[in-house]
Design a protein around this motif. Sequence first.
Motif, PDB file in Angstrom:
ATOM      1  N   ASP A  18       0.938  -1.223   0.040  1.00  0.00           N
ATOM      2  CA  ASP A  18       0.197   0.013  -0.019  1.00  0.00           C
ATOM      3  C   ASP A  18       0.881   1.213   0.001  1.00  0.00           C
ATOM      4  OD1 ASP A  18      -2.355  -1.512   0.009  1.00  0.00           O
ATOM      5  OD2 ASP A  18      -2.638  -1.145   2.142  1.00  0.00           O
ATOM      6  N   VAL A  19       1.812   1.279   0.716  1.00  0.00           N
ATOM      7  CA  VAL A  19       2.564   2.706   0.814  1.00  0.00           C
ATOM      8  C   VAL A  19       3.487   2.578  -0.381  1.00  0.00           C
ATOM      9  CG1 VAL A  19       2.744   3.060   3.511  1.00  0.00           C
ATOM     10  CG2 VAL A  19       4.479   1.361   2.452  1.00  0.00           C
ATOM     11  N   LEU A  20       4.174   1.379  -0.821  1.00  0.00           N
ATOM     12  CA  LEU A  20       5.003   1.482  -2.187  1.00  0.00           C
ATOM     13  C   LEU A  20       4.094   2.161  -3.034  1.00  0.00           C
ATOM     14  CD1 LEU A  20       6.994  -1.829  -1.872  1.00  0.00           C
ATOM     15  CD2 LEU A  20       7.851   0.508  -1.858  1.00  0.00           C
ATOM     16  N   ARG A  21       2.814   1.660  -3.226  1.00  0.00           N
ATOM     17  CA  ARG A  21       1.966   2.173  -4.262  1.00  0.00           C
ATOM     18  C   ARG A  21       1.619   3.685  -4.125  1.00  0.00           C
ATOM     19  NH1 ARG A  21      -2.048  -0.938  -3.104  1.00  0.00           N
ATOM     20  NH2 ARG A  21      -1.235  -2.818  -4.232  1.00  0.00           N
ATOM     21  N   GLU A  22       1.244   4.158  -2.901  1.00  0.00           N
ATOM     22  CA  GLU A  22       1.305   5.528  -2.732  1.00  0.00           C
ATOM     23  C   GLU A  22       2.228   6.392  -2.931  1.00  0.00           C
ATOM     24  OE1 GLU A  22      -0.079   6.152   1.646  1.00  0.00           O
ATOM     25  OE2 GLU A  22      -0.104   8.192   1.190  1.00  0.00           O
ATOM     26  N   VAL A  23       3.665   5.865  -2.742  1.00  0.00           N
ATOM     27  CA  VAL A  23       4.753   6.901  -3.397  1.00  0.00           C
ATOM     28  C   VAL A  23       5.146   6.479  -4.865  1.00  0.00           C
ATOM     29  CG1 VAL A  23       5.376   7.069  -0.993  1.00  0.00           C
ATOM     30  CG2 VAL A  23       6.619   5.367  -2.469  1.00  0.00           C
ATOM     31  N   ASP A  24       4.232   5.848  -5.644  1.00  0.00           N
ATOM     32  CA  ASP A  24       4.542   5.252  -6.986  1.00  0.00           C
ATOM     33  C   ASP A  24       5.859   4.519  -7.197  1.00  0.00           C
ATOM     34  OD1 ASP A  24       2.541   6.967  -7.810  1.00  0.00           O
ATOM     35  OD2 ASP A  24       3.422   8.617  -7.877  1.00  0.00           O
ATOM     36  N   GLY A  56      18.954   8.379  -6.377  1.00  0.00           N
ATOM     37  CA  GLY A  56      18.561   9.060  -5.196  1.00  0.00           C
ATOM     38  C   GLY A  56      17.184   9.334  -4.790  1.00  0.00           C
ATOM     39  N   GLY A  57      16.423   9.706  -5.952  1.00  0.00           N
ATOM     40  CA  GLY A  57      14.861  10.104  -5.617  1.00  0.00           C
ATOM     41  C   GLY A  57      14.397   8.803  -5.449  1.00  0.00           C
ATOM     42  N   GLU A  58      14.541   7.671  -6.149  1.00  0.00           N
ATOM     43  CA  GLU A  58      13.710   6.553  -5.844  1.00  0.00           C
ATOM     44  C   GLU A  58      14.117   6.175  -4.292  1.00  0.00           C
ATOM     45  OE1 GLU A  58      13.683   4.697 -10.243  1.00  0.00           O
ATOM     46  OE2 GLU A  58      15.366   4.522  -9.107  1.00  0.00           O
ATOM     47  N   GLN A  59      15.073   6.402  -3.832  1.00  0.00           N
ATOM     48  CA  GLN A  59      15.514   6.003  -2.585  1.00  0.00           C
ATOM     49  C   GLN A  59      14.859   6.788  -1.481  1.00  0.00           C
ATOM     50  OE1 GLN A  59      19.725   5.280  -1.567  1.00  0.00           O
ATOM     51  NE2 GLN A  59      20.119   3.991  -3.253  1.00  0.00           N
ATOM     52  N   GLN A  60      14.520   7.987  -1.927  1.00  0.00           N
ATOM     53  CA  GLN A  60      13.879   8.995  -1.105  1.00  0.00           C
ATOM     54  C   GLN A  60      12.590   8.608  -0.975  1.00  0.00           C
ATOM     55  OE1 GLN A  60      15.699  11.541   0.606  1.00  0.00           O
ATOM     56  NE2 GLN A  60      13.813  11.341   1.544  1.00  0.00           N
ATOM     57  N   ARG A  61      11.912   7.988  -2.140  1.00  0.00           N
ATOM     58  CA  ARG A  61      10.519   7.615  -1.924  1.00  0.00           C
ATOM     59  C   ARG A  61      10.397   6.380  -1.095  1.00  0.00           C
ATOM     60  NH1 ARG A  61       7.416   9.153  -6.419  1.00  0.00           N
ATOM     61  NH2 ARG A  61       8.714  10.611  -7.540  1.00  0.00           N
ATOM     62  N   ALA A 110       6.123  17.280  -5.137  1.00  0.00           N
ATOM     63  CA  ALA A 110       4.639  17.017  -5.491  1.00  0.00           C
ATOM     64  C   ALA A 110       4.090  15.504  -4.779  1.00  0.00           C
ATOM     65  CB  ALA A 110       4.598  16.574  -6.958  1.00  0.00           C
ATOM     66  N   LEU A 111       5.046  14.488  -4.391  1.00  0.00           N
ATOM     67  CA  LEU A 111       4.694  13.595  -3.580  1.00  0.00           C
ATOM     68  C   LEU A 111       4.095  13.916  -2.261  1.00  0.00           C
ATOM     69  CD1 LEU A 111       4.396  10.582  -3.127  1.00  0.00           C
ATOM     70  CD2 LEU A 111       6.847  10.453  -2.764  1.00  0.00           C
ATOM     71  N   VAL A 112       5.050  14.694  -1.520  1.00  0.00           N
ATOM     72  CA  VAL A 112       4.919  14.959  -0.081  1.00  0.00           C
ATOM     73  C   VAL A 112       3.653  15.820  -0.285  1.00  0.00           C
ATOM     74  CG1 VAL A 112       5.810  16.347   1.858  1.00  0.00           C
ATOM     75  CG2 VAL A 112       7.342  15.082   0.259  1.00  0.00           C
ATOM     76  N   THR A 113       3.363  16.738  -1.072  1.00  0.00           N
ATOM     77  CA  THR A 113       2.159  17.398  -1.205  1.00  0.00           C
ATOM     78  C   THR A 113       0.797  16.553  -1.072  1.00  0.00           C
ATOM     79  OG1 THR A 113       3.430  19.283  -2.226  1.00  0.00           O
ATOM     80  CG2 THR A 113       0.706  19.570  -2.263  1.00  0.00           C
ATOM     81  N   ARG A 114       0.996  15.697  -2.099  1.00  0.00           N
ATOM     82  CA  ARG A 114      -0.256  14.759  -2.199  1.00  0.00           C
ATOM     83  C   ARG A 114      -0.551  14.294  -0.923  1.00  0.00           C
ATOM     84  NH1 ARG A 114       0.515   9.649  -4.308  1.00  0.00           N
ATOM     85  NH2 ARG A 114       2.017  10.157  -5.814  1.00  0.00           N
ATOM     86  N   VAL A 115       0.503  13.544  -0.512  1.00  0.00           N
ATOM     87  CA  VAL A 115       0.466  12.798   0.754  1.00  0.00           C
ATOM     88  C   VAL A 115      -0.074  13.584   1.827  1.00  0.00           C
ATOM     89  CG1 VAL A 115       1.963  11.691   2.680  1.00  0.00           C
ATOM     90  CG2 VAL A 115       2.302  11.071   0.237  1.00  0.00           C
ATOM     91  N   CYS A 116       0.348  14.808   2.151  1.00  0.00           N
ATOM     92  CA  CYS A 116      -0.223  15.435   2.991  1.00  0.00           C
ATOM     93  C   CYS A 116      -1.753  16.023   3.092  1.00  0.00           C
ATOM     94  CB  CYS A 116       0.611  17.069   2.879  1.00  0.00           C
ATOM     95  SG  CYS A 116       0.197  18.352   4.100  1.00  0.00           S
ATOM     96  N   ARG A 117      -1.999  16.192   1.458  1.00  0.00           N
ATOM     97  CA  ARG A 117      -3.528  16.619   1.525  1.00  0.00           C
ATOM     98  C   ARG A 117      -4.276  15.369   1.511  1.00  0.00           C
ATOM     99  NH1 ARG A 117      -1.953  21.090   2.922  1.00  0.00           N
ATOM    100  NH2 ARG A 117      -0.654  22.427   1.435  1.00  0.00           N
ATOM    101  N   ASP A 118      -3.900  14.274   0.807  1.00  0.00           N
ATOM    102  CA  ASP A 118      -4.965  13.065   0.969  1.00  0.00           C
ATOM    103  C   ASP A 118      -5.073  12.341   2.344  1.00  0.00           C
ATOM    104  OD1 ASP A 118      -4.806  13.410  -1.781  1.00  0.00           O
ATOM    105  OD2 ASP A 118      -3.754  11.469  -2.354  1.00  0.00           O
ATOM    106  N   ARG A 119      -3.989  12.583   3.104  1.00  0.00           N
ATOM    107  CA  ARG A 119      -4.077  11.796   4.456  1.00  0.00           C
ATOM    108  C   ARG A 119      -4.227  12.627   5.550  1.00  0.00           C
ATOM    109  NH1 ARG A 119      -0.796   7.161   5.930  1.00  0.00           N
ATOM    110  NH2 ARG A 119       0.029   6.015   4.177  1.00  0.00           N
ATOM    111  N   ASN A 120      -4.369  14.006   5.176  1.00  0.00           N
ATOM    112  CA  ASN A 120      -4.530  15.122   6.345  1.00  0.00           C
ATOM    113  C   ASN A 120      -3.503  14.978   7.226  1.00  0.00           C
ATOM    114  OD1 ASN A 120      -5.568  17.490   7.113  1.00  0.00           O
ATOM    115  ND2 ASN A 120      -7.056  16.461   8.465  1.00  0.00           N
TER     116      ASN A 120
END
Length: 256
Positions: free
Chosen positions: A122-128, A142-147, A180-190
């Motif tokens: 589930d979390v892997l899917r959430e971070v693409d 580096g970007g993938e590791q950060q995800r 963009a990822l962090v913004t989406r996570v922040c908004r979707d999960r509140n």
Amino acid sequence: MTAVSVVELEGVRIRLGGRTILEDISMTVNEGEFIVMLGPNGAGKSTLLKTLLGLIKPSAGMVRVLGRPARRGNKDIGYAPQHRTLEADLALRARDVVGFGLDGNHWGVGLPNPKRKGLIDDVLREVDALNLANVPVGQLSGGEQQRLLIAQALLTNPRLLLLDEPLANLDISREGEIVALVTRVCRDRNVAVMLVSHDINPLLPVVDRVLYMANGHSALGTSDEVVTSQSLSQLYGSPVEVVQALNRLFVVGAET
Ligand SMILES: Nc1ncnc2c1ncn2[C@@H]1O[C@H](COP(=O)(O)OP(=O)(O)O)[C@@H](O)[C@H]1O
Ligand SMILES: [Mg+2]
């Protein structure tokens, strides 16, 4: 409806190695807020995150997370530390590294395997990054590791996400993807997010407020309120100029 305070600091002072790192920090972070933390090296940004995690105790003042005193192993907090390289884990698959997020606080130990796999997927899917699940971490950028580090921090379904310099060492397009990822996570999960960065510019369009730290003190407000010559000069106690050019903000005179 009263908003839940995710973080409350009142008159917090932190001393480390005989030096006062934070003098007097007071602030409140609300549910689902996206806050960027800025300030020169050594300002105490990482120290403040560790204080919220209960890893560092203030010598004065009050620290509350979701209304309770800060404490270690709080699974309401997800944390991706600064300088976290996955070097020790290079031979491990991405899904194994993400799974550490369940084991770190003994929460996941004893979970049946299908349930564990489901949470990690589930979390892997959430971070693409589901497509990277079985790839050895050493083969990832580096970007993938950060995800993966963000996925790991999300595993316990936190109400507060602490990300210490997740944009460091990324090129500009990877940087944009993580923002963009962090913004989406922040908004979707509140979920409330406190993200440390050395540059406000990639975050200007998305953050709710800015926490600027310098000299043991802090200023918290919208970027219009905080990232100004007047407010930063006051915080630093010396002349600082905020210059706008090419649609970017530059803080001049702050780093000595
Ligand atoms: N465990 C420690 N013992 C003594 N000093 C420390 C310790 N950890 C951090 N410091 C000092 O506290 C200051 C703030 O560090 P840090 O929070 O890492 O700053 P930032 O993340 O803003 O760059 C620095 O001067 C650092 O050297
Ligand atoms: Mg730091």
